[in-house]
Enzyme design. Structure first.
Site, PDB file in Angstrom:
ATOM      1  N   MET A  30      47.164  42.819  79.247  1.00  0.00           N
ATOM      2  CA  MET A  30      47.738  41.479  79.375  1.00  0.00           C
ATOM      3  C   MET A  30      48.649  41.440  80.607  1.00  0.00           C
ATOM      4  O   MET A  30      49.476  40.537  80.738  1.00  0.00           O
ATOM      5  CB  MET A  30      48.508  41.097  78.112  1.00  0.00           C
ATOM      6  CG  MET A  30      47.590  41.058  76.886  1.00  0.00           C
ATOM      7  SD  MET A  30      48.150  39.974  75.577  1.00  0.00           S
ATOM      8  CE  MET A  30      49.707  40.690  75.157  1.00  0.00           C
ATOM      9  N   PHE A  33      52.067  45.219  84.689  1.00  0.00           N
ATOM     10  CA  PHE A  33      51.749  46.635  84.573  1.00  0.00           C
ATOM     11  C   PHE A  33      52.968  47.534  84.665  1.00  0.00           C
ATOM     12  O   PHE A  33      53.888  47.303  85.447  1.00  0.00           O
ATOM     13  CB  PHE A  33      50.756  47.048  85.673  1.00  0.00           C
ATOM     14  CG  PHE A  33      49.435  46.340  85.589  1.00  0.00           C
ATOM     15  CD1 PHE A  33      48.934  45.905  84.361  1.00  0.00           C
ATOM     16  CD2 PHE A  33      48.679  46.101  86.732  1.00  0.00           C
ATOM     17  CE1 PHE A  33      47.713  45.245  84.273  1.00  0.00           C
ATOM     18  CE2 PHE A  33      47.465  45.446  86.652  1.00  0.00           C
ATOM     19  CZ  PHE A  33      46.980  45.016  85.430  1.00  0.00           C
ATOM     20  N   HIS A  37      50.054  51.442  81.625  1.00  0.00           N
ATOM     21  CA  HIS A  37      48.788  50.836  82.073  1.00  0.00           C
ATOM     22  C   HIS A  37      48.154  51.682  83.174  1.00  0.00           C
ATOM     23  O   HIS A  37      46.957  51.919  83.177  1.00  0.00           O
ATOM     24  CB  HIS A  37      49.030  49.438  82.667  1.00  0.00           C
ATOM     25  CG  HIS A  37      49.552  48.423  81.702  1.00  0.00           C
ATOM     26  ND1 HIS A  37      50.822  47.907  81.780  1.00  0.00           N
ATOM     27  CD2 HIS A  37      48.965  47.820  80.637  1.00  0.00           C
ATOM     28  CE1 HIS A  37      51.004  47.019  80.814  1.00  0.00           C
ATOM     29  NE2 HIS A  37      49.894  46.949  80.098  1.00  0.00           N
ATOM     30  N   GLY A 147      46.086  52.477  74.893  1.00  0.00           N
ATOM     31  CA  GLY A 147      47.235  53.352  74.677  1.00  0.00           C
ATOM     32  C   GLY A 147      47.495  53.558  73.194  1.00  0.00           C
ATOM     33  O   GLY A 147      47.275  52.660  72.371  1.00  0.00           O
ATOM     34  N   SER A 186      55.568  46.201  78.360  1.00  0.00           N
ATOM     35  CA  SER A 186      55.886  45.055  79.232  1.00  0.00           C
ATOM     36  C   SER A 186      57.086  44.303  78.677  1.00  0.00           C
ATOM     37  O   SER A 186      57.820  43.652  79.411  1.00  0.00           O
ATOM     38  CB  SER A 186      54.684  44.115  79.321  1.00  0.00           C
ATOM     39  OG  SER A 186      53.560  44.832  79.766  1.00  0.00           O
ATOM     40  N   ARG A 187      57.291  44.383  77.362  1.00  0.00           N
ATOM     41  CA  ARG A 187      58.392  43.634  76.733  1.00  0.00           C
ATOM     42  C   ARG A 187      59.751  44.284  76.967  1.00  0.00           C
ATOM     43  O   ARG A 187      60.773  43.664  76.687  1.00  0.00           O
ATOM     44  CB  ARG A 187      58.138  43.472  75.235  1.00  0.00           C
ATOM     45  CG  ARG A 187      56.979  42.523  74.938  1.00  0.00           C
ATOM     46  CD  ARG A 187      56.828  42.248  73.460  1.00  0.00           C
ATOM     47  NE  ARG A 187      55.935  41.137  73.198  1.00  0.00           N
ATOM     48  CZ  ARG A 187      54.674  41.242  72.793  1.00  0.00           C
ATOM     49  NH1 ARG A 187      54.134  42.431  72.613  1.00  0.00           N
ATOM     50  NH2 ARG A 187      53.942  40.162  72.577  1.00  0.00           N
TER      51      ARG A 187
HETATM   52  O1  PAF Z   1      47.217  45.833  74.276  1.00  0.00           O
HETATM   53  C1  PAF Z   1      47.096  44.746  74.890  1.00  0.00           C
HETATM   54  O2  PAF Z   1      47.623  44.564  75.978  1.00  0.00           O
HETATM   55  C2  PAF Z   1      46.287  43.626  74.261  1.00  0.00           C
HETATM   56  O3  PAF Z   1      46.461  43.603  72.886  1.00  0.00           O
HETATM   57  C3  PAF Z   1      44.787  43.685  74.633  1.00  0.00           C
HETATM   58  C4  PAF Z   1      44.112  44.941  74.097  1.00  0.00           C
HETATM   59  C5  PAF Z   1      44.629  43.619  76.135  1.00  0.00           C
HETATM   60  C6  PAF Z   1      44.068  42.483  74.025  1.00  0.00           C
HETATM   61  O4  PAF Z   1      44.584  41.287  74.498  1.00  0.00           O
END
Ligand code: PAF
Length: 281
Positions: A30, A33, A37, A147, A186-187
């Site tokens: 999402m 990064f 990621h 992950g 990311s949060r």
């Molecule tokens: O883990 C994530 O970032 C999301 O849940 C995913 C797997 C990209 C699905 O939107």
């Protein structure tokens, strides 16, 4: 690196790549990064000829009142970082194309989504499974990387792949942590300085639990009690759940046997963070 927004274009490229006998790896994301990621991308780079990273903030997996609107986004920075680790395609589909107005087909994985985050975020894993299933059909990967920080998500996707006979390998990679143990997310960007200090309690609590188990504690409630006590001591923290489960069925266990999963979700201020570890014998 090429950025593709169009679903048909992505599908065409994936099909042509497969016809040449080349291997495709997908890292679904999402965006926004961090090193977690990037390490998935690096692992995908080593294992495939075409490395695709999808970037889509999936509205279907956010509940009412959750952080869909304010979820951090920085497309330009993401593109730079992805290019830096050798991503071939950044697939950035348009919401309206993925979910047209009359969209009405969902993927629902049942038992493994009842507990933990599934209990606190109803509909979340239906949203995740649906978008990941769609991405698998569009990008046609031979392998997909996720992950282990989102452990329940990983188990859910493995079940979906098995139950729907999807022909690809799902690879789970270890959680990447900051120097002080905080799991990368990311949060984390939502945390104030004081909250960032309290956030260390999650990984510290997991470490304490592993230590207790190493020393012979087998009663799940005793381990969870210590964790709750440790986290609740800190300001601005509220436990959403702390559970010890079988690592495959994700059903809660009363007695720890082998590599059970200890999973936590904790609010630090308004930010909900998750973390987990496997408790070794
Ligand atoms: O883990 C994530 O970032 C999301 O849940 C995913 C797997 C990209 C699905 O939107």
């Amino acid at each position: 690196m090429t950025i593709i927004e169009d679903i048909k274009e992505m599908q065409g490229l994936a099909e042509a790549t497969r016809q040449k006998g080349l291997k495709i790896a997908l890292v679904p994301t999402m965006g926004y990064f961090h090193q977690g990621h990037l390490s998935l991308m690096e692992a995908g780079r080593e294992r495939a000829d075409l490395l695709v990273v999808s970037l889509f903030v999936n509205p279907l997996q956010f509940g009412p009142g959750e952080d869909l609107e304010k979820y951090p986004r920085d497309g330009e920075r993401d593109a730079r970082l992805a290019e830096g680790v050798g991503v071939d395609i950044l697939f950035n589909p348009r919401g309206q194309d993925l979910y047209p107005d009359d969209f009405q087909t969902y993927v629902s994985v049942e038992n493994v989504t009842r507990n933990l985050c599934g209990a606190s975020r109803p509909g979340h894993f239906r949203g995740v499974a649906t978008v990941v299933c769609k991405l698998f059909h569009i990008v046609k990967p031979h392998l997909a990387l996720f992950g282990q920080k989102d452990y329940q998500q990983l188990v859910t996707i493995r079940k979906m792949v098995r139950d729907l006979n999807l022909d690809l390998e799902v690879i789970g990679l270890p959680t990447v942590r900051e120097a002080d143990g905080l799991a990368m997310s990311s949060r984390n960007v939502y945390l104030s300085q004081a909250e960032r200090i309290s956030a260390r309690a999650l990984s510290q609590a997991l470490e304490e639990a592993r230590d207790l188990v190493r020393k012979g504690e087998r009663r799940a409630e005793a381990v969870l009690g210590r964790i709750r006590e440790r986290i609740q001591r800190l300001p601005e923290t509220a436990i959403d759940y702390a559970g010890i489960c079988d690592p495959e069925t994700l059903e809660e266990v009363a007695v720890i046997a082998g590599q059970d999963l200890l999973a936590l979700a904790v609010y630090i201020g308004k930010t909900r963070l998750i973390d987990n570890c496997l408790l070794e014998e």
